[in-house]
Design an enzyme around this catalytic site. Structure first.
Site, PDB file in Angstrom:
ATOM      1  CB  CYS A 159       6.779 -33.406   4.170  1.00  0.00           C
ATOM      2  SG  CYS A 159       7.018 -32.323   5.616  1.00  0.00           S
ATOM      3  CG  HIS A 208       3.158 -30.722   2.379  1.00  0.00           C
ATOM      4  ND1 HIS A 208       2.817 -32.003   2.767  1.00  0.00           N
ATOM      5  CD2 HIS A 208       3.838 -30.183   3.410  1.00  0.00           C
ATOM      6  CE1 HIS A 208       3.265 -32.224   3.985  1.00  0.00           C
ATOM      7  NE2 HIS A 208       3.905 -31.139   4.395  1.00  0.00           N
ATOM      8  CD  GLU A 264       0.442 -32.913  -0.059  1.00  0.00           C
ATOM      9  OE1 GLU A 264       0.545 -32.911   1.179  1.00  0.00           O
ATOM     10  OE2 GLU A 264       1.420 -33.071  -0.823  1.00  0.00           O
TER      11      GLU A 264
END
Length: 196
Positions: A77, A178, A180
């Site tokens: 990001c 993202h 994750e």
């Protein structure tokens, strides 16, 4: 394997650390130069302000170390955005200058900004980062600034306009989304990065 998550003071560090743990690896959130120099893989996460992230890295004397790094680095990001040379944020700030691109405020007229939620990532160049991930797979985004398509673009996403959703040059990788927070596709991408 020594895995380091750089502390930019503005990131979702624990969520990333937890995803790395699910894959079977431990990681350290740190700005300790010795730990970074001995790392096998480095994550550069960030959410929010490019100004704050650069200021933190500057205060920790890490700008030169990151620029000269020969280990694999994945910017996530904001972390991908600051690998470039300039951001429009705060009326313009210089960023790390590793890659020759700038970050711009998204100027979409017909869709909400920030760009939040799931969107398709279309792979445009073969990269080990996307091993076992199909083009058109969905990943989770949360951003108001983006990077235009450029020579380093390896994947693109459409949100009224096309932008770079992943970049690569030598040992520097970046994703605008993202991983994750992107379920199985995100886990696969982090696995791929750790295997490169």
């Amino acid at each position: 394997m020594n895995i380091v998550i750089l502390d930019t003071s503005c990131g979702n560090f624990y969520s990333l650390q937890s995803t790395i743990e699910k894959i079977g690896f431990r990681s350290k959130i740190t700005n300790d130069k010795n730990l970074i120099l001995n790392a096998d893989k480095i994550f550069l996460p960030g959410v929010g302000s490019a100004y704050s992230a650069i200021k933190k890295l500057k205060n920790d004397n890490l700008l030169k170390l990151i620029k000269n790094c020969k280990k694999d680095i994945l910017g996530i990001c904001l972390g991908m955005q600051i690998l470039g040379k300039h951001s429009e944020e705060n009326e313009g700030i210089n960023t790390l200058g590793i890659l020759d691109y700038s970050t711009y405020l998204m100027n979409n007229k017909n869709v909400p900004i920030p760009h939040m939620g799931w969107n398709k990532v279309n792979i445009t160049k073969k990269s080990p980062l996307f091993h076992n991930i199909y083009t058109g797979s969905y990943f989770y985004f949360s951003h108001s600034y983006n990077i235009h398509l450029n020579n380093y673009t390896i994947a693109e996403t459409n949100y009224e306009n096309l932008f770079s959703s992943a970049i690569q040059k030598d040992n520097f990788f970046g994703v605008q989304f993202h991983p994750e927070r992107s379920g199985n596709n995100g886990i696969q991408l982090i696995k791929n990065f750790l295997k490169i």
